[in-house]
Design an enzyme around this catalytic site. Structure first.
Site, PDB file in Angstrom:
ATOM      1  N   HIS A  28       0.859  -1.187   0.000  1.00 57.41           N
ATOM      2  CA  HIS A  28       0.000   0.000   0.000  1.00 57.41           C
ATOM      3  C   HIS A  28       0.897   1.240   0.000  1.00 57.41           C
ATOM      4  O   HIS A  28       1.527   1.559   0.996  1.00 57.41           O
ATOM      5  CB  HIS A  28      -0.919  -0.011   1.233  1.00 57.41           C
ATOM      6  N   ASP A  30       1.150   5.000  -0.252  1.00 51.68           N
ATOM      7  CA  ASP A  30       0.479   6.301  -0.184  1.00 51.68           C
ATOM      8  C   ASP A  30       1.197   7.337  -1.044  1.00 51.68           C
ATOM      9  O   ASP A  30       2.409   7.504  -0.934  1.00 51.68           O
ATOM     10  CB  ASP A  30       0.470   6.803   1.265  1.00 51.68           C
ATOM     11  N   ASP A 152      -7.815   1.662   2.038  1.00 52.15           N
ATOM     12  CA  ASP A 152      -7.457   2.549   3.158  1.00 52.15           C
ATOM     13  C   ASP A 152      -8.348   3.783   3.335  1.00 52.15           C
ATOM     14  O   ASP A 152      -8.384   4.330   4.434  1.00 52.15           O
ATOM     15  CB  ASP A 152      -5.980   2.967   3.036  1.00 52.15           C
ATOM     16  N   HIS A 400      -5.900   9.749  -0.515  1.00 55.66           N
ATOM     17  CA  HIS A 400      -6.632   9.770   0.758  1.00 55.66           C
ATOM     18  C   HIS A 400      -5.841  10.336   1.934  1.00 55.66           C
ATOM     19  O   HIS A 400      -6.318  10.276   3.068  1.00 55.66           O
ATOM     20  CB  HIS A 400      -7.181   8.368   1.076  1.00 55.66           C
TER      21      HIS A 400
HETATM   22 ZN   LIG Z   1      -3.128   4.920   2.806  1.00 54.81          ZN
END
Ligand SMILES: [Zn+2]
Length: 968
Positions: A28, A30, A152, A400
């Site tokens: 994941h 970001d 997420d 996000h």
């Molecule tokens: Zn995230």
């Protein structure tokens, strides 16, 4: 762009009679959070967080190469695209093979994993399409993601589900939903469902949706990454640490536990986490062993079958079960991760950043239109400005931890810089457009300037008394726009329309609280106001301003009302607040005021000690408090075009209440900050309207600026809800509109200029949170308090609300139309000149448009963007939902032939919403649903290429076309 239609499923076969365990190896990544996008990509600043995306992709590709059974999914195209550009042809060929064989599978495939509460639908579509089209151009059909992977984001939007369905996805996976909802779903085995995404669109907006068991984390004890401390599988029986039996037993026990919460014997395990797989060998080597030893137990009766898989293979397996799935209609907001942690603060966190993103969104649509116009005129646009820079920035901003305001301060500053660079590139395209479109013959257009009108600052108009104002309308219908230009005090101006006629103008004093905005560098004390009327679709008008003779500046008046021919606003002469608004003869008593909630402080050690922070809203009071003030002062200005009340609460809250001639809504132009925190208390500021409307505990908020959802105070539609946070847990995201209404049709509607949290906590009330300054971290990872400062003090934010009072029938009509006007504000630029109007108009066009005619008022031209070789991406959108208006909710028909002056449409092919697959090639999986509340089951219409002239749009429908334009 080349689109092929072939679909290859290369999925591992399940074993019948077994619990089939799909192990999904994932990372994941970001697009900015604790570190910037660059720092994450390169692996810099390891003292903040160990994470380097370039190494992750290197390592994963290396580990997949010689192991055909291993699989991996990758999500974020903002990172992958950077990595891809740095690879040799040999590596690219290897990666193509991995993709073609389904061993490396792209999932989601947007530029980032966008937030669902605070992202505008236009930005969601743009950022998804940017990634999806890039994937298609790079890998063709095998690179097309089948699954959306929103593991997420902090709650989930029904509109997002609808958009994903329209992009052709077969399923959506996410991790975060309210803790009580999850408990209920696990008990009832309804973790998987078919989500009906739209009341208007029927099955084309329905999407199979799965909730992950453990967010997106591996089973406890089975994290094999270099960042984890869990035991590896030690399989040499001679070792005293030999642990195969115990490890396999523990793992299978967990699988059984998970299987108990799901409806079938197929389960998906997320084997990865934030920035995992930097040394992919560690993960894969241990999973290889786990799979081997677990499956060996089948010989002795084990019912578990483990294998590497992907979310798309899991989805296909579930689809093959031919089961009937439960349905879902509402959304997954708000998200409470425990009884006192409601993730509703981020709906408002970093309000200035949220506004910049909304402005960027509008500007990017303008740039794409102008770029397309330049390309049609044969201008090589990549030499004038880079659209890529803006698309990349706007894509990243939807992440996000970006538009949400949940990033560290240094990352927020980096985001602002990225977006600023995009804006500069966009301005180059704007300038090139004017240089091409406005000149007659071989003239050279003088320098075009852009101003910071949000702080009422503009050098070209303050330092010159003759200038041209260019106003570009990016909508496909004509609009009127009141233009406000800061000018030097004392000069009298005259404004000419494009034909040279003098139009009415008025100068209005700039409010004290605007003049003193931190960072403002301007000596202007007044704004020149005039109406730019009937701005053409995708076109501009130039207004010429010169010194005039008759003074039109008005002195402040000692009166407590403002009005135009339709609306009047009465101010309470004692309290200084609005006391009533009369629209077309009907008076509504109402109070509008700014209030504040104290932010809860706490050490987050237990649920009840949760602090209010970047993610979480947790007020430390039962209701909002009045803003401390020593009496609200008001000053009223009247004039021919606009009437205003300048209302000052105290040094940190002020508002202009404004009524323009001809308009039926009240404009509230507020300035909030610096929020004082010297008393050691964080504060969260709201704008609340109180009326006597009997709203029966119900209120309505939009989803991503599009469809409207009904909200009920303290009630959830799909699970029993325990009231633990009576204020925060009733907050919902607002991106365009929120309203309350009564049974007889009275309605109060508020429109916003950026995402905000909103609620109705008592009947007749509607509130929006405009700003927040918190002094404690809320312990969800960001590690900083949301305490924004600028220019050495707390951040000051300026914003706008539109207040609409009316009946149910006209309110939605006004809200739909005005919310588009508020979002797609015309772009204004300036050219100082010494020429007279007649000299100017002999050399330069004062009006032009790049659309031949206006589109129907219920249709929005959502996208117009250059692809290549005479091809353009065009989206048309019906902006009404079913039942919102008796006329405007009817289907609309648009003819696209002859829409672009001088060009004919020679081909027009309809694609899915992402522009990466032809609609005729879409063959989404079909699901059996237990029950459905779809009001409209007409199914989808397939575009008939032979019928180019007319496109029919049903309510809420978006249709996407690749069109070819050829000069006539
Ligand atoms: Zn995230």
């Amino acid at each position: 762009m080349k689109i092929v239609s072939y679909i290859i499923w290369t999925c591992p076969a399940e074993k019948e009679g077994f619990i089939n365990v799909h192990l999904v190896a994932h990372t994941h990544d970001d697009a900015g959070w604790l570190k910037t996008v660059d720092q994450y990509y390169y692996g810099a600043r390891s003292q903040i967080q160990e994470a380097g995306v370039q190494y992750i992709i290197d390592s994963v590709v290396d580990e997949l190469k010689d192991h055909p059974d291993r699989r991996f999914i990758y999500v974020e195209m903002a990172f992958f695209t950077r990595w891809w550009q740095e690879q040799t042809e040999t590596t690219k060929a290897l990666v193509r093979t991995l993709v073609n064989e389904g061993r490396l599978e792209f999932i989601n495939g947007g530029w980032c994993m966008n937030d669902e509460a605070t992202a505008h639908y236009v930005d969601i579509i743009d950022q998804m399409s940017f990634g999806l089209i890039t994937l298609n151009d790079t890998f063709g059909e095998c690179g097309r993601p089948r699954i959306s992977w929103q593991i997420d984001p902090f709650g989930h939007s029904r509109e997002q589900a609808s958009l994903f369905a329209q992009m052709g996805y077969d399923g959506l996976f996410f991790g975060r939903l309210d803790h009580e909802d999850k408990k209920e779903r696990m008990a009832k085995k309804t973790m998987e469902m078919v989500w009906s995404g739209s009341d208007s669109l029927g099955t084309q907006a329905s999407l199979f949706t799965a909730v992950n068991y453990n967010l997106y984390q591996p089973p406890p004890g089975f994290c094999f990454d270099i960042y984890c401390n869990d035991e590896p599988i030690i399989d040499d029986p001679r070792s005293k640490d030999y642990n195969v039996e115990k490890r396999v037993t523990d793992f299978l026990n967990y699988c059984q536990e998970q299987a108990n919460a799901y409806a079938t014997d197929s389960i998906l395990l997320t084997m990865g986490s934030d920035f995992h797989y930097q040394d992919a060998n560690v993960w894969f080597k241990n999973m290889d062993k786990l799979i081997k030893y677990a499956n060996e137990r089948q010989a002795t009766g084990s019912r578990f079958n483990l294998f590497y898989s992907t979310p798309s293979c899991y989805t296909k397996a579930l689809n093959d079960h031919a089961k009937t799935w439960p349905s879902k209609t509402g959304d997954f907001f708000p998200y409470g991760s425990d009884a006192h942690a409601y993730w509703t603060g981020y709906f408002t966190s970093r309000p200035a950043s949220k506004y910049m993103i909304r402005q960027g969104s509008n500007l990017m649509q303008v740039c794409k239109q102008m770029d397309a116009a330049l390309v049609r005129q044969g201008v090589a646009t990549n030499q004038v400005g880079e659209l890529f820079t803006m698309k990349d920035a706007m894509g990243i901003m939807q992440h996000h931890d970006a538009v949400t305001g949940t990033e560290k301060q240094h990352v927020a500053e980096d985001y602002a810089l990225l977006l600023h660079k995009g804006v500069v590139e966009c301005q180059k395209i704007q300038t090139a457009y004017y240089e091409k479109e406005l000149v007659i013959g071989n003239q050279v257009l003088p320098k075009v300037s852009y101003c910071q009108l949000n702080v009422s600052q503009c050098d070209p108009t303050e330092k010159n008394n003759r200038f041209v104002v260019n106003i570009y309308n990016s909508m496909a219908r004509s609009v009127d726009k009141y233009v406000r230009v800061p000018v030097a005090s004392g000069t009298i101006f005259q404004v000419h329309d494009p034909q040279g006629n003098v139009v009415a103008s008025q100068t209005v004093p700039i409010a004290e609280y605007v003049k003193s905005l931190p960072g403002r560098v301007s000596s202007a004390t007044v704004e020149l106001v005039f109406l730019a009327s009937q701005l053409p679709p995708l076109g501009s008008k130039s207004y010429y301003v010169q010194p005039g003779t008759s003074k039109d500046e008005h002195e402040p008046q000692n009166k407590f009302a403002i009005s135009n021919e339709k609306v009047s606003v009465e101010i309470d002469d004692v309290r200084g607040l609005i006391k009533s608004v009369t629209v077309n003869g009907k008076t509504t008593e109402l109070k509008q005021e700014f209030l504040w909630y104290p932010s809860k402080s706490g050490d987050n050690s237990v649920a009840d000690k949760r602090a209010s922070g970047a993610y979480i809203f947790r007020p430390d009071s039962d209701d909002a408090f009045a803003i401390p003030s020593s009496g609200i002062t008001t000053t009223t200005y009247s004039g021919e075009l606009v009437e205003e009340v300048h209302q000052i609460y105290n040094p940190w809250v002020a508002q202009t209440i404004r009524l323009y001639k001809g308009q039926e809504h009240v404009e509230l132009d507020w300035v909030v900050g610096p929020i004082p925190v010297e008393d050691g208390t964080g504060k969260e500021i709201i704008n609340r309207v109180t009326t006597s409307i009997a709203s029966s505990g119900m209120f309505y908020t939009d989803a991503n600026g599009r469809q409207t959802l009904e909200r009920r105070f303290n009630i959830r539609d799909s699970y029993p809800y325990t009231v633990t946070e009576p204020i925060a847990a009733n907050y919902y995201p607002v991106n365009s509109h929120a309203y309350i209404k009564d049974a007889v049709g009275n309605q109060v509607t508020m429109l916003v200029d950026r995402p905000q949290g909103g609620s109705s906590l008592h009947n007749g009330e509607l509130e929006l949170m405009v700003h927040r300054r918190c002094l404690y971290d809320d312990a969800f990872g960001v590690g900083e308090a949301l305490n924004e400062t600028a220019y050495g003090d707390g951040l000051v934010v300026r914003g706008t609300h539109f207040l609409i009072l009316g009946d149910k029938t006209n309110s939605m009509k006004m809200a739909r139309s005005l919310s588009h006007e508020l979002y797609k504000q015309p772009q204004i630029s300036f050219i100082p000149t010494s020429l007279s109007f007649s000299e100017w108009s002999a050399l330069y066009k004062t009006q032009q448009q790049s659309l031949s005619r206006t589109l129907p008022v219920n249709v929005n031209l959502l996208t117009l963007e250059t692809l290549n070789q005479g091809k353009y991406l065009m989206r048309l959108e019906h902006i009404y939902d079913v039942g919102e208006d008796s006329i405007l909710s009817q289907p609309a028909t648009v003819s696209i032939e002859g829409l672009f002056p001088g060009f004919t449409v020679t081909s027009s092919e309809e694609t899915m919403l992402g522009g990466n697959q032809f609609k005729k090639d879409s063959n989404r999986l079909v699901w059996n649903v237990a029950s459905t509340s779809n009001r409209n089951e007409n199914g989808q219409q397939i575009w008939d290429e032979r019928a180019i002239p007319a496109v029919q749009l049903k309510p809420m429908e978006i249709r996407t076309f690749i069109i070819t334009l050829v000069r006539i």
